[in-house]
Design a protein around this motif. Structure first.
Motif, PDB file in Angstrom:
ATOM      1  N   ALA A 156      50.828  41.265  44.948  1.00 58.06           N
ATOM      2  CA  ALA A 156      50.967  42.162  46.285  1.00 58.06           C
ATOM      3  C   ALA A 156      50.185  43.297  45.982  1.00 58.06           C
ATOM      4  O   ALA A 156      49.581  43.779  46.916  1.00 58.06           O
ATOM      5  CB  ALA A 156      52.502  42.618  46.275  1.00 58.06           C
ATOM      6  N   VAL A 157      50.116  43.732  44.814  1.00 57.22           N
ATOM      7  CA  VAL A 157      49.050  45.081  44.580  1.00 57.22           C
ATOM      8  C   VAL A 157      47.769  44.656  45.178  1.00 57.22           C
ATOM      9  O   VAL A 157      46.906  45.332  45.654  1.00 57.22           O
ATOM     10  CB  VAL A 157      49.073  45.602  43.155  1.00 57.22           C
ATOM     11  CG1 VAL A 157      48.050  46.434  43.008  1.00 57.22           C
ATOM     12  CG2 VAL A 157      50.591  46.183  43.038  1.00 57.22           C
ATOM     13  N   GLU A 158      47.245  43.357  44.394  1.00 57.35           N
ATOM     14  CA  GLU A 158      45.641  43.237  44.625  1.00 57.35           C
ATOM     15  C   GLU A 158      45.534  42.646  46.034  1.00 57.35           C
ATOM     16  O   GLU A 158      44.450  42.740  46.666  1.00 57.35           O
ATOM     17  CB  GLU A 158      45.655  41.928  43.711  1.00 57.35           C
ATOM     18  CG  GLU A 158      45.461  42.229  42.295  1.00 57.35           C
ATOM     19  CD  GLU A 158      45.452  41.249  41.032  1.00 57.35           C
ATOM     20  OE1 GLU A 158      45.688  40.059  41.664  1.00 57.35           O
ATOM     21  OE2 GLU A 158      45.299  41.358  40.068  1.00 57.35           O
ATOM     22  N   GLU A 159      46.640  42.117  46.634  1.00 53.60           N
ATOM     23  CA  GLU A 159      46.262  41.638  48.277  1.00 53.60           C
ATOM     24  C   GLU A 159      46.431  42.879  49.096  1.00 53.60           C
ATOM     25  O   GLU A 159      45.698  42.803  50.099  1.00 53.60           O
ATOM     26  CB  GLU A 159      47.647  40.789  48.587  1.00 53.60           C
ATOM     27  CG  GLU A 159      47.523  39.456  47.955  1.00 53.60           C
ATOM     28  CD  GLU A 159      48.705  38.608  48.468  1.00 53.60           C
ATOM     29  OE1 GLU A 159      49.768  39.178  48.983  1.00 53.60           O
ATOM     30  OE2 GLU A 159      48.476  37.325  48.223  1.00 53.60           O
ATOM     31  N   LEU A 160      46.826  44.063  48.547  1.00 55.74           N
ATOM     32  CA  LEU A 160      46.731  45.409  49.266  1.00 55.74           C
ATOM     33  C   LEU A 160      45.153  46.009  48.997  1.00 55.74           C
ATOM     34  O   LEU A 160      45.152  47.020  49.848  1.00 55.74           O
ATOM     35  CB  LEU A 160      47.773  46.247  48.781  1.00 55.74           C
ATOM     36  CG  LEU A 160      49.152  45.955  49.260  1.00 55.74           C
ATOM     37  CD1 LEU A 160      50.155  46.846  48.777  1.00 55.74           C
ATOM     38  CD2 LEU A 160      49.324  46.111  50.842  1.00 55.74           C
ATOM     39  N   GLY A 161      44.456  45.573  48.381  1.00 56.40           N
ATOM     40  CA  GLY A 161      43.023  46.160  47.892  1.00 56.40           C
ATOM     41  C   GLY A 161      43.195  47.129  47.077  1.00 56.40           C
ATOM     42  O   GLY A 161      42.167  47.988  46.785  1.00 56.40           O
ATOM     43  N   ILE A 162      44.444  47.280  46.209  1.00 59.11           N
ATOM     44  CA  ILE A 162      44.381  48.236  45.138  1.00 59.11           C
ATOM     45  C   ILE A 162      43.932  47.726  43.827  1.00 59.11           C
ATOM     46  O   ILE A 162      44.309  46.662  43.494  1.00 59.11           O
ATOM     47  CB  ILE A 162      45.978  48.852  45.110  1.00 59.11           C
ATOM     48  CG1 ILE A 162      46.398  49.353  46.381  1.00 59.11           C
ATOM     49  CG2 ILE A 162      46.065  49.772  44.039  1.00 59.11           C
ATOM     50  CD1 ILE A 162      47.971  49.438  46.803  1.00 59.11           C
ATOM     51  N   ASP A 163      43.226  48.493  43.094  1.00 60.85           N
ATOM     52  CA  ASP A 163      42.713  48.023  41.675  1.00 60.85           C
ATOM     53  C   ASP A 163      44.062  48.150  41.021  1.00 60.85           C
ATOM     54  O   ASP A 163      44.661  49.210  40.816  1.00 60.85           O
ATOM     55  CB  ASP A 163      41.727  49.001  41.278  1.00 60.85           C
ATOM     56  CG  ASP A 163      40.244  48.807  41.991  1.00 60.85           C
ATOM     57  OD1 ASP A 163      40.122  47.613  42.659  1.00 60.85           O
ATOM     58  OD2 ASP A 163      39.481  49.786  41.858  1.00 60.85           O
ATOM     59  N   LEU A 164      44.358  46.941  40.072  1.00 63.09           N
ATOM     60  CA  LEU A 164      45.557  47.034  39.292  1.00 63.09           C
ATOM     61  C   LEU A 164      44.826  46.810  37.836  1.00 63.09           C
ATOM     62  O   LEU A 164      43.984  46.089  37.298  1.00 63.09           O
ATOM     63  CB  LEU A 164      46.352  45.884  39.413  1.00 63.09           C
ATOM     64  CG  LEU A 164      47.647  45.626  38.777  1.00 63.09           C
ATOM     65  CD1 LEU A 164      48.479  46.911  38.783  1.00 63.09           C
ATOM     66  CD2 LEU A 164      48.157  44.243  38.944  1.00 63.09           C
ATOM     67  N   ILE A 165      45.303  48.109  37.071  1.00 59.15           N
ATOM     68  CA  ILE A 165      44.922  47.814  35.711  1.00 59.15           C
ATOM     69  C   ILE A 165      46.228  47.833  34.895  1.00 59.15           C
ATOM     70  O   ILE A 165      47.338  48.579  35.268  1.00 59.15           O
ATOM     71  CB  ILE A 165      44.256  49.327  35.320  1.00 59.15           C
ATOM     72  CG1 ILE A 165      43.045  49.686  36.123  1.00 59.15           C
ATOM     73  CG2 ILE A 165      44.009  49.453  33.823  1.00 59.15           C
ATOM     74  CD1 ILE A 165      42.424  50.783  35.846  1.00 59.15           C
ATOM     75  N   ILE A 166      46.162  46.754  34.004  1.00 56.37           N
ATOM     76  CA  ILE A 166      47.517  46.461  33.253  1.00 56.37           C
ATOM     77  C   ILE A 166      47.216  46.958  31.697  1.00 56.37           C
ATOM     78  O   ILE A 166      46.395  46.302  31.179  1.00 56.37           O
ATOM     79  CB  ILE A 166      47.831  45.085  33.263  1.00 56.37           C
ATOM     80  CG1 ILE A 166      48.234  44.607  34.737  1.00 56.37           C
ATOM     81  CG2 ILE A 166      49.083  44.782  32.088  1.00 56.37           C
ATOM     82  CD1 ILE A 166      48.587  43.131  34.609  1.00 56.37           C
ATOM     83  N   ALA A 167      47.819  47.939  31.407  1.00 58.31           N
ATOM     84  CA  ALA A 167      47.674  48.735  30.037  1.00 58.31           C
ATOM     85  C   ALA A 167      48.175  47.841  28.894  1.00 58.31           C
ATOM     86  O   ALA A 167      49.404  47.900  29.065  1.00 58.31           O
ATOM     87  CB  ALA A 167      47.998  50.275  30.320  1.00 58.31           C
ATOM     88  N   ARG A 168      47.686  47.592  28.061  1.00 59.30           N
ATOM     89  CA  ARG A 168      48.117  46.677  26.870  1.00 59.30           C
ATOM     90  C   ARG A 168      48.022  47.633  25.661  1.00 59.30           C
ATOM     91  O   ARG A 168      47.032  48.203  25.368  1.00 59.30           O
ATOM     92  CB  ARG A 168      47.523  45.549  26.592  1.00 59.30           C
ATOM     93  CG  ARG A 168      47.615  44.510  28.194  1.00 59.30           C
ATOM     94  CD  ARG A 168      46.819  43.440  28.004  1.00 59.30           C
ATOM     95  NE  ARG A 168      46.830  42.370  29.141  1.00 59.30           N
ATOM     96  CZ  ARG A 168      47.975  41.811  29.707  1.00 59.30           C
ATOM     97  NH1 ARG A 168      49.079  41.729  29.142  1.00 59.30           N
ATOM     98  NH2 ARG A 168      47.831  41.118  31.088  1.00 59.30           N
TER      99      ARG A 168
END
Length: 254
Positions: free
Chosen positions: A242-254
């Protein structure tokens, strides 16, 4: 189908997906919408789920105001990783705003300025952390103190911000709801956050995965005004998509 079997299927769907609509349950259970709504009402009374606008969700969508000291004890490893990822986005001689919240405290601890860094902060805790670094030009916003967040709000803070321009805003939130937007628990803080967004070129939301599907009392902004979300690996595949479909860059911190 027996009521107990329907309830089991409903709860299994919620555990798997996090939320499920009435129409989806009607199709899955092959019963009327009236029956589904009665089942959801009964399960809600038992504390098994929460009802919200034609759907059921697994967690309580409403956020209570907690002190920032209490919040820091929740998901500390995830917040530390989010803070490190957020700090890597800071450029040489950058100028940034840091709002308030326990996750931005983790960011402050991770900041290692490249040459000079200008920081404007609403958080007393963030300012205290950064004050020891002589390579950071630090501006502490003034105004009324929010005791629960150890940060300032009000028109004095807004006046300073309206005369400045920044490359990035690092914003902690209490809830991310894809239909409603990003929220906090305090209306005054939401107002200040909106001013911060207006004077920053990019808004970066720092939020551990528990914030998704939640709502605070005060709306900050619609999702369309967010540029980046940094979260932890606990985010569901559904929310990540859903985040990516909104055009928002998603960073998953590991």
């Amino acid at each position: 189908m027996l009521k107990e079997k329907r309830h089991s299927i409903i709860l299994d769907s919620l555990i798997k997906h996090g939320s499920v609509t009435v129409s989806e349950l009607v199709e899955k259970l092959k019963v009327s919408s009236v029956t589904v709504r009665k089942d959801l009402t009964e399960l809600e009374k038992l504390g098994k789920l929460y009802r919200s606008h034609g759907k059921a969700i697994l967690i309580n969508p409403h956020i209570n105001n907690r002190s920032v000291i209490e919040k820091e004890k929740m998901a500390p490893d995830e917040k530390r990783a989010i803070g490190l990822s957020a700090a890597r986005l800071i450029d040489r001689d950058d100028s940034i705003i840091i709002a308030s919240g326990s996750t931005v405290h983790a960011l402050a601890h991770a900041i290692q300025p490249i040459h000079r860094l200008t920081v404007v902060s609403a958080s007393l805790v963030v300012s205290e952390i950064l004050a020891v670094d002589e390579n950071i030009d630090l501006i502490q916003l003034g105004g009324m103190l929010r005791h629960s967040s150890l940060s300032v709000v009000g028109q004095y803070s807004e006046m300073i911000l309206n005369n400045c321009s920044f490359s990035k805003l690092y914003l902690g939130v209490d809830g991310i709801d894809f239909e409603y937007g990003i929220t906090t628990t305090d209306m005054r803080e939401a107002e200040l956050n909106r001013v911060m967004m207006n004077v920053a070129q990019k808004t970066i939301v720092l939020a551990d995965s528990s914030k998704f599907g939640r709502r605070g009392f005060a709306k900050i902004s619609d999702m369309e005004n967010i540029d980046v979300i940094i979260t932890d690996p606990g985010i569901s595949a559904k929310d990540a998509k859903a985040v990516e479909e909104l055009g928002i860059d998603l960073i998953i911190a590991r």
